[in-house]
Design an enzyme around this catalytic site. Structure first.
Site, PDB file in Angstrom:
ATOM      1  CD  GLU A 113      54.574   5.035  13.402  1.00  0.00           C
ATOM      2  OE1 GLU A 113      54.018   4.841  14.489  1.00  0.00           O
ATOM      3  OE2 GLU A 113      53.980   4.985  12.305  1.00  0.00           O
ATOM      4  CD  GLU A 133      52.235   9.601  11.224  1.00  0.00           C
ATOM      5  OE1 GLU A 133      52.917   8.630  10.830  1.00  0.00           O
ATOM      6  OE2 GLU A 133      52.748  10.589  11.814  1.00  0.00           O
TER       7      GLU A 133
END
Length: 712
Positions: A113, A133
């Site tokens: 990210e 995730e």
């Protein structure tokens, strides 16, 4: 030029100016995890770069072998401390000077990210990119669901987030995730060269939020989202976060970036509160904790350079492939040349299949097969550091093999048995060096299944146990320490919950109802499908072996024996609990099996009754949990988490439920105990509450309270 003054978090994030390039280095060993100090350091460094008038470009990189390999696991379960990673990524993206992320090693989760928030992205050989995730019951929560589709398109971004697996540098460039792939080993020099090139050309900042790749082809983007939703029940049944990932990506098409970020954060918080997330976090830590055993804390593993395997059947060949894949030369022993040639053919068959499916190239297959050698004389094992016996499951046969190993192997060689059930203590007594004998219980197919039960007999040396765990790491398997008993951890528990399933057959349920209920709970297969896959003859042989010591008070259900007497052993014979026409693998229900069951019920004088799916799973899980509690109570497993790991990695227990004992904690131990006591009213000989379960309920405690490490 003198380095830029370091900011307060200089121990984990440092910065300096190299000409017009401001270099920010994350140095937080071992993997540069995104702890609070790293987040604070990144925020401060970007601010410093922004304020320095001589800076024309910013370079972000990681020290050591990785860029940023995800979140700091020490912060799991704790309230987040500012700044949130979302704020850090937004600040990077808002920088008025071009920000370059130069990636070596892993950029995982929050690390990716950060990369997505940069304006330009550079990858070195060996770089890996992933948003994993979903494997923890979460979704990317720092803008990943909004930036990845804008950068690489909806379909590729969904694949990255729903799969959770890493992609390499070249693939990342092909998908548009990175701008450039460079062939080099120094991220500092490669990153500086790229940043200087951008600065010299006056390259503009390029906020990912402003890119329009996701909406450039709206029909294709919508089709990718529809396909992902259609796959939810099949690929992600029982999981909450995949649906939220798809909803978040939908916002990329429908909403402004900042609104999408708010939705992503809402979805992230929803995922945090789910039982699935709690179970997946438990699984994450349990896998790592299982390797912490007393013996490995007291001793170093022995050298491990050459391996021997006795037996070239399906299991022996699978173990050989696992060893060869890990770079270990293998010497296989068989009783004669034709058997040895079949053993080599079994190994080659695995590699040929991989080549055929494009998973391996022919040159690599030949290289691995080149590390295989075979012999019919045990003296060929004289230099082996470890030998795994993988012959027929019979104590006399295995004892004869160990007598040969005792004679032929060098002092200090580890002598391992792959037995699934037999007494390793008894086997160790047949040799002159019991301290070198251990159980290494691989699960079939051994080159694929992740679980390795390391069975610890009474006289084994600590360094032999440590060697077993070191081997598991080298083979990329998940190891669990087990004590000696019939079936160790997994197969012992399996025998009991399979018996509960057989009792339900005798009382009126069909194998197809039971399999459907178990699959509905989240197992990939039901117990009768598993029996057909493994081969009914294996269980039949075990039942006959145990017959003299069977508890006469326990009911015996002979239905499986009736099938085996007809030669119906499952998939390999085209018929078992299911029919497999024309060699197919998808079984069909068999009316003749149901007729056999009806006949056996009549003989037993049983009045069949109906079972709901809830009835089935309450009995199935109560039997599993109760026997798992006995395994912990008797010290066969060190901790409840060891049972959970064994069942997760060896028996298909759904990861999002965390293993049987984590699941019991979630359901409530008092609820499980009440079920067992209710079932005991019908059958007190089978349904005997575990003393540990009773004790925990009386004390108001949970299995998780027992999960402290016993590392010595």
């Amino acid at each position: 030029m003198a380095p830029h003054p370091a900011h307060p978090t200089q121990d984990v994030v440092t910065s300096r100016r190299e000409g017009s390039v401001f270099v920010i280095t994350i140095d937080h060993p071992p993997v540069n995890a995104l702890g609070v100090a790293v987040r604070q350091g990144l925020m401060a460094a970007i601010e410093a770069a922004e304020q320095d008038p001589e800076v024309q470009a910013v370079l972000v990189l990681g020290a050591g072998r990785h860029f940023i390999a995800g979140a700091d696991i020490r912060e799991f379960g704790k309230p987040p401390q500012p700044p949130l990673l979302t704020d850090v990524c937004n600040r990077i993206e808002a920088c008025t000077k071009p920000v370059v992320a130069a990636v070596q090693g892993s950029a995982l989760g929050g690390g990716l990210e950060v990369v997505l928030a940069a304006h330009y992205r550079l990858a070195l050989p060996g770089a890996k990119f992933a948003l994993p995730e979903v494997t923890l019951g979460l979704l990317p929560g720092a803008g990943g669901t909004q930036r990845a589709p804008r950068l690489m398109g909806v379909e590729a971004a969904l694949d990255l987030m729903l799969d959770g697996k890493p992609i390499g540098a070249r693939q990342a460039q092909a998908l548009g995730l990175v701008d450039r792939w460079v062939d080099g080993t120094d991220p500092v020099q490669a990153g500086l060269a790229y940043a200087r090139e951008l600065a010299a050309s006056g390259a503009p900042v390029r906020p990912t939020r402003d890119l329009r790749i996701a909406v450039a082809d709206m029909p294709a983007a919508s089709q990718a989202l529809d396909a992902a939703r259609a796959s939810l029940n099949k690929k992600y049944r029982g999981l909450f976060s995949p649906a939220r990932i798809i909803d978040a990506v939908q916002a990329v098409l429908d909403r402004p970036f900042d609104e999408g970020l708010r939705l992503e954060r809402d979805y992230f918080r929803q995922c945090l509160d789910t039982p699935q997330r709690q179970a997946l976090i438990h699984t994450f830590f349990a896998e790592r904790e299982a390797a912490k055993v007393p013996e490995a804390g007291r001793a170093q593993p022995r050298p491990l350079d050459r391996v021997g395997i006795v037996g070239g059947g399906t299991m022996g060949a699978g173990i050989a492939v696992a060893m060869l894949d890990a770079g270990l030369p293998v010497t296989m022993i068989e009783r004669d040349e034709p058997s040895l040639e079949r053993g080599r053919a079994n190994v080659a068959k695995v590699y040929d299949s991989l080549v055929k499916r494009g998973r391996l190239d022919a040159a690599e297959r030949d290289r691995r097969l080149g590390m295989w050698s075979g012999a019919t004389d045990y003296q060929a094992l004289a230099d082996a550091d470890l030998v795994v016996e993988a012959v027929f499951e019979d104590m006399a046969v295995k004892s004869a093999v160990f007598a040969e190993l005792d004679r032929a192997c060098k002092p200090g060689a580890v002598l391992a048995s792959n037995t699934s059930y037999l007494d390793i203590d008894q086997l160790a007594k047949t040799v002159s060096r019991p301290q070198d004998v251990i159980g290494l219980h691989f699960f079939s197919p051994a080159n694929i299944m992740k679980l390795l039960e390391i069975v610890v007999p009474d006289q084994v040396a600590d360094d032999v146990v440590a060697t077993g765990f070191a081997l598991a790491r080298r083979l990329k398997k998940v190891a669990v320490r087990a004590g000696v008993c019939d079936g160790f951890i997994g197969n012992r528990i399996l025998a009991v919950y399979r018996l509960a399933a057989d009792y339900m057959l005798a009382d009126g349920a069909s194998p197809y109802q039971i399999d459907q209920a178990v699959r509905g709970f989240g197992f990939p297969m039901g117990p009768f499908q598993v029996a057909d896959l493994a081969g009914g003859d294996i269980g039949w042989a075990a039942r006959k072996r145990r017959a003299p010591t069977r508890d006469p008070n326990l009911r015996y259900v002979p239905i499986a024996d009736r099938l085996c007497e007809r030669g119906w052993f499952g998939q390999k014979t085209g018929r078992g609990w299911y029919l497999y026409p024309e060699g197919g693998r998808a079984g069909q229900e068999d009316p003749e099996v149901l007729a056999i069951m009806d006949e056996e019920r009549r003989k037993a004088g049983a009045a069949p009754r109906a079972f709901t799916q809830e009835d089935i799973m309450r009995r199935y899980m109560a039997a599993m949990i109760n026997e798992a509690a006995n395994v912990v109570h008797q010290g066969i497993a060190l901790r409840p988490l060891d049972v959970d790991v064994a069942m997760l990695y060896g028996f298909g227990f759904p990861r999002y439920r965390g293993g049987p004992l984590h699941y019991a904690d979630h359901v409530g131990l008092d609820v499980v105990l009440a079920d067992i006591r209710a079932f005991a009213a019908e059958d007190p000989h089978f349904w005997k509450p575990s003393p540990l379960l009773v004790e925990l309920v009386e004390q108001g405690r949970h299995f998780n309270d027992l999960n402290q490490s016993k590392q010595g």
